[in-house]
Design a protein around this motif. Sequence first.
Motif, mmCIF file in Angstrom:
data_model
loop_
_atom_site.group_PDB
_atom_site.id
_atom_site.type_symbol
_atom_site.label_atom_id
_atom_site.label_comp_id
_atom_site.label_asym_id
_atom_site.label_seq_id
_atom_site.Cartn_x
_atom_site.Cartn_y
_atom_site.Cartn_z
ATOM 1 N N ARG A 131 -25.124 127.513 103.372
ATOM 2 C CA ARG A 131 -26.438 127.875 103.664
ATOM 3 C C ARG A 131 -27.815 129.012 102.411
ATOM 4 N NH1 ARG A 131 -26.538 131.634 108.621
ATOM 5 N NH2 ARG A 131 -23.939 132.092 107.596
ATOM 6 N N ALA A 132 -28.570 128.606 102.565
ATOM 7 C CA ALA A 132 -29.097 128.552 101.179
ATOM 8 C C ALA A 132 -31.204 129.035 101.550
ATOM 9 C CB ALA A 132 -28.879 128.672 99.673
ATOM 10 N N HIS A 133 -31.247 129.855 101.213
ATOM 11 C CA HIS A 133 -32.908 128.950 101.268
ATOM 12 C C HIS A 133 -33.480 128.396 99.883
ATOM 13 C CE1 HIS A 133 -33.326 132.339 103.894
ATOM 14 N NE2 HIS A 133 -32.478 133.360 103.411
ATOM 15 N N GLN A 134 -32.925 127.875 98.738
ATOM 16 C CA GLN A 134 -33.819 127.731 98.166
ATOM 17 C C GLN A 134 -32.215 127.073 97.418
ATOM 18 O OE1 GLN A 134 -36.754 130.135 95.953
ATOM 19 N NE2 GLN A 134 -37.129 127.998 95.736
ATOM 20 N N LYS A 135 -32.282 125.517 97.138
ATOM 21 C CA LYS A 135 -30.546 125.211 95.801
ATOM 22 C C LYS A 135 -31.081 124.181 94.951
ATOM 23 C CE LYS A 135 -27.998 124.509 100.728
ATOM 24 N NZ LYS A 135 -27.558 124.015 101.341
ATOM 25 N N PHE A 136 -30.794 124.347 94.318
ATOM 26 C CA PHE A 136 -31.272 122.962 92.937
ATOM 27 C C PHE A 136 -29.099 123.383 92.273
ATOM 28 C CE2 PHE A 136 -33.438 127.393 92.912
ATOM 29 C CZ PHE A 136 -34.813 127.186 92.752
ATOM 30 N N GLY A 137 -29.738 121.401 91.440
ATOM 31 C CA GLY A 137 -28.351 120.982 91.139
ATOM 32 C C GLY A 137 -28.582 119.350 91.708
ATOM 33 N N TYR A 138 -27.005 119.930 92.687
ATOM 34 C CA TYR A 138 -27.237 118.057 92.771
ATOM 35 C C TYR A 138 -26.297 118.972 94.176
ATOM 36 C CZ TYR A 138 -26.549 117.569 87.500
ATOM 37 O OH TYR A 138 -27.275 117.773 86.078
ATOM 38 N N GLN A 139 -26.608 117.626 94.916
ATOM 39 C CA GLN A 139 -25.882 117.526 95.790
ATOM 40 C C GLN A 139 -24.857 116.222 96.152
ATOM 41 O OE1 GLN A 139 -29.039 117.503 98.625
ATOM 42 N NE2 GLN A 139 -30.364 115.824 97.924
ATOM 43 N N LEU A 140 -24.473 115.703 97.559
ATOM 44 C CA LEU A 140 -24.410 114.562 98.243
ATOM 45 C C LEU A 140 -24.927 113.537 98.481
ATOM 46 C CD1 LEU A 140 -20.794 115.010 99.800
ATOM 47 C CD2 LEU A 140 -21.318 114.200 97.700
ATOM 48 N N HIS A 141 -25.230 112.233 98.083
ATOM 49 C CA HIS A 141 -26.210 111.819 98.899
ATOM 50 C C HIS A 141 -26.469 111.541 100.366
ATOM 51 C CE1 HIS A 141 -28.366 107.708 99.626
ATOM 52 N NE2 HIS A 141 -29.149 107.384 98.450
ATOM 53 N N PRO A 142 -26.576 111.344 100.638
ATOM 54 C CA PRO A 142 -26.177 111.360 102.302
ATOM 55 C C PRO A 142 -25.889 109.531 102.871
ATOM 56 C CG PRO A 142 -28.325 111.799 102.232
ATOM 57 C CD PRO A 142 -27.269 111.536 100.981
ATOM 58 N N GLN A 143 -25.946 108.606 102.206
ATOM 59 C CA GLN A 143 -25.242 107.570 102.681
ATOM 60 C C GLN A 143 -23.816 106.812 101.805
ATOM 61 O OE1 GLN A 143 -28.866 107.786 102.761
ATOM 62 N NE2 GLN A 143 -28.887 108.085 105.011
ATOM 63 N N TYR A 144 -24.134 107.267 101.122
ATOM 64 C CA TYR A 144 -23.754 106.809 99.845
ATOM 65 C C TYR A 144 -22.028 107.865 99.252
ATOM 66 C CZ TYR A 144 -27.555 102.994 100.064
ATOM 67 O OH TYR A 144 -28.413 102.333 100.480
ATOM 68 N N GLY A 145 -23.009 108.719 99.594
ATOM 69 C CA GLY A 145 -21.144 109.799 99.216
ATOM 70 C C GLY A 145 -21.154 110.517 97.745
ATOM 71 N N VAL A 146 -21.740 110.240 97.388
ATOM 72 C CA VAL A 146 -22.460 109.799 95.631
ATOM 73 C C VAL A 146 -22.788 111.217 95.529
ATOM 74 C CG1 VAL A 146 -21.813 107.161 94.342
ATOM 75 C CG2 VAL A 146 -24.562 108.656 94.892
ATOM 76 N N ALA A 147 -23.032 111.809 94.068
ATOM 77 C CA ALA A 147 -23.615 113.123 93.741
ATOM 78 C C ALA A 147 -24.994 112.866 93.311
ATOM 79 C CB ALA A 147 -22.815 113.650 92.045
ATOM 80 N N TRP A 148 -26.181 113.225 93.499
ATOM 81 C CA TRP A 148 -27.070 112.558 93.765
ATOM 82 C C TRP A 148 -28.588 114.515 93.599
ATOM 83 C CZ3 TRP A 148 -29.080 108.484 94.006
ATOM 84 C CH2 TRP A 148 -30.522 107.981 93.420
ATOM 85 N N PRO A 149 -29.028 114.188 92.682
ATOM 86 C CA PRO A 149 -29.981 115.483 92.362
ATOM 87 C C PRO A 149 -30.675 116.002 93.469
ATOM 88 C CG PRO A 149 -31.102 113.425 91.313
ATOM 89 C CD PRO A 149 -29.965 113.249 91.939
ATOM 90 N N VAL A 150 -31.022 117.704 93.320
ATOM 91 C CA VAL A 150 -31.585 118.370 94.280
ATOM 92 C C VAL A 150 -33.519 118.758 93.739
ATOM 93 C CG1 VAL A 150 -31.915 120.501 95.615
ATOM 94 C CG2 VAL A 150 -29.213 119.434 95.237
#
Length: 369
Positions: A131-150
Amino acid sequence: MPHLNGVTVHPDCRHFRGDIPCRPNKEYGYQCQDCPVYAPTQQRILIIKLGAIGDVIRTTPLLRRLRQEYPNARITWLTLTPAILPQSGGWIDEVLKLELTSVLHLQQREFDLLFNLDKDKEACALLGSIRAHQKFGYQLHPQYGVAWPVGELANHKYLTGVFDELSQQNQKPYVQEIFELCGYEFQHEEYVFDTHDDKGYDWSQLPQGRPRIGLNTGCGDRWTTRLWSDEKWITLINQLQQAGYAPVLLGGEAEAERNQRLHAATGAAYLGTFPLPQFINLMHQMDGIVTQVTMAMHISIALRKPTILMNNIFNPYEFDLYGRGQIVQPDKQCVCFYRGSCKLGPTSCMEDLSAEKVFEAVRVSVPLA
């Protein structure tokens, strides 16, 4: 103000541990009630940078900007290599190694800012589960499970990492890209790094009275297209010795056999291999460093040494030497961008980088008195 059995406790203090006495209590007997060094946390910041040691090192300039923007923040850093991060100076309050125990308790906390600077799937998954109020960087793409920009801030750094053509066109140093990903303008903030001078290492065997030039002769086993031949190193060592420099061979276990050969052929100083903190301090004894793109390059830049960087397969704009040293490259253009083996045959274009060219860069970057 929390009280437990009538005792004042400040869990928001940057010194407070919760499982053992804090340092002010241990050293001075202070308790939270009327503690003269009480430092209430105003922001909670988490940095996730797991990766290679060199990449962790070259992310540390971000600490300078965060401490400038948030001087009373509690900064936590999650990594695979805790030992490489500064343990003193108040830059980081909490250094955690990526393991189950760290993940479990981070997922029960809440942060104001979370920066995930790695595209590793586990790092991206953590950004989504903490949990965080602001997030930066990379996340998981919810459908394809690859790195994706935030958000859009991460788009540039993301795209230069997934398309070679865009990476080759990029003219921003890595640190600038990281700053922009986090929403900051890079102002050439220096690395934050520990020289380990306090360890009292004995370097009396090092050459004295002449500028020492550290020669890091290896580059790891991922991109062996960066390697230079023994013959080139011997020529460079001879030129340095004749000019009045004292070459010192550097490296780890992977370079030990080569460095022993070079020592036998030239008499250049070689003290052997050392644990990482001692190796860093050995590099700190140098007046200049010659290295390929590898961990030693990042250490050299962090130690603010004139760095002569031998580069062929990477975009030279990626590296910021902070005005100290030079990047030297083969005269012919390399066609093996980010490749571990040469497309044109067994001999890398690094063999077209002459010892004379490297020596001239040393001479300009580390002038003789």
